[in-house]
Design an enzyme around this catalytic site. Sequence first.
Site, mmCIF file in Angstrom:
data_model
loop_
_atom_site.group_PDB
_atom_site.id
_atom_site.type_symbol
_atom_site.label_atom_id
_atom_site.label_comp_id
_atom_site.label_asym_id
_atom_site.label_seq_id
_atom_site.Cartn_x
_atom_site.Cartn_y
_atom_site.Cartn_z
ATOM 1 N N PRO A 282 0.673 -0.734 -0.586
ATOM 2 C CA PRO A 282 -0.002 0.130 -0.219
ATOM 3 C C PRO A 282 0.595 1.663 -0.211
ATOM 4 C CG PRO A 282 -0.204 -1.520 2.087
ATOM 5 C CD PRO A 282 1.246 -1.579 1.370
ATOM 6 N N GLU A 283 0.872 1.890 -0.687
ATOM 7 C CA GLU A 283 1.123 3.516 -1.452
ATOM 8 C C GLU A 283 0.400 4.123 -1.187
ATOM 9 O OE1 GLU A 283 5.071 3.709 -3.542
ATOM 10 O OE2 GLU A 283 5.491 1.183 -3.453
ATOM 11 N N ARG B 108 2.073 -9.263 8.519
ATOM 12 C CA ARG B 108 2.652 -8.920 9.136
ATOM 13 C C ARG B 108 2.387 -7.120 10.584
ATOM 14 N NH1 ARG B 108 7.486 -6.595 5.226
ATOM 15 N NH2 ARG B 108 8.333 -6.652 7.025
ATOM 16 N N ARG C 157 16.689 20.661 2.057
ATOM 17 C CA ARG C 157 16.663 19.186 2.261
ATOM 18 C C ARG C 157 18.630 18.322 1.544
ATOM 19 N NH1 ARG C 157 11.689 18.049 5.045
ATOM 20 N NH2 ARG C 157 10.897 20.148 4.212
#
Length: 287
Positions: free
Chosen positions: A2-3, A123, A167
């Site tokens: 799941p993204e 999981r 960043r």
Amino acid sequence: MPELPEVEVTRRSIDLPLRGARVQAVHLGKPLRWPLGCPPGSLVGQYLGAVLRRGKYLWLPLHERASAGLTGSTQGLLLHLGMSGALELRTPTVPPGGDLALARHEHFRLDTDRGSLRLLDPRRFGAVVWSPGLAAEPAAGLLAGLGLEPDDPALTEARFHAELQRRRAPIKTVLLQGEVIVGAGNIYACEALFQAGIDPRCSAARIGPVRARRLLHALRHTLAQAVELGGTTLRDFHDARGVHGAYQEQVAVYGRAGLPCVRCGTRLRRLQQAQRTTVYCPRCQRR
DNA sequence: AGTTAAACCTGGTTGC
DNA sequence: TGCAACCAGGTTTAAC
């Protein structure tokens, strides 16, 4: 699995079928990432509102009455599919008193008058957390720090570039952190960087305005196309109705280390970044 | 402050 | 065939 695309596809598959549904029972399996945060029985009698998505989280608002208006100010459930989670919507609803036993890997089930919504998550990195509001704790804290949605008009090319400038970490890592833009996990971060022709090791701060523009476009295009195709099904992802995704057939680099680049034929390389595997083309993707 | 590692879990695949 | 080692779509928490 799941993204963002998989979460959005899941959202669309449960939103209309469950809108206005009345909760009849709540069942808990093994512990997930965090406790539910409320007595399961306290949800019985509530009505589900429109399902929202923020990043990779789903928000299921719960109303006291059947036809309530806005969704943000009510209590609800914040849900995350983690690494291996998937929702399933089963109709008809499991009858009260019957078949109470949860299936293997079923760790949460919401029985409603319009079907049973269950979370299957081997999981157990996923989570279902009750919150008195989307802007209240604990939901607010979990969503704090998330970057902008890919389709947010506020995410201009200039702003995206400016955020990257701040960043110094590798661009792949910055994308995974989701503090600038949400939604791209390991698959789509690799794919978007390939589409944009950017080396995943390149420091975000060293990406110029032109390449930042290309990357933003690649992210939006990649994520939108994946949603259209129903997400990526590597092993067993499916939406809540059981429909599989097809984006895996479009993948150019993810999972293809050692195979030839679809564009130039060069052997794709694999490397480790922030404990995650990155695959890229050393010829098409430049620092 | 900013970046990297360890942790949370189970299951499938690979290799000896 | 058995078993150990390694890998996996994510995120928080602890440690440099």
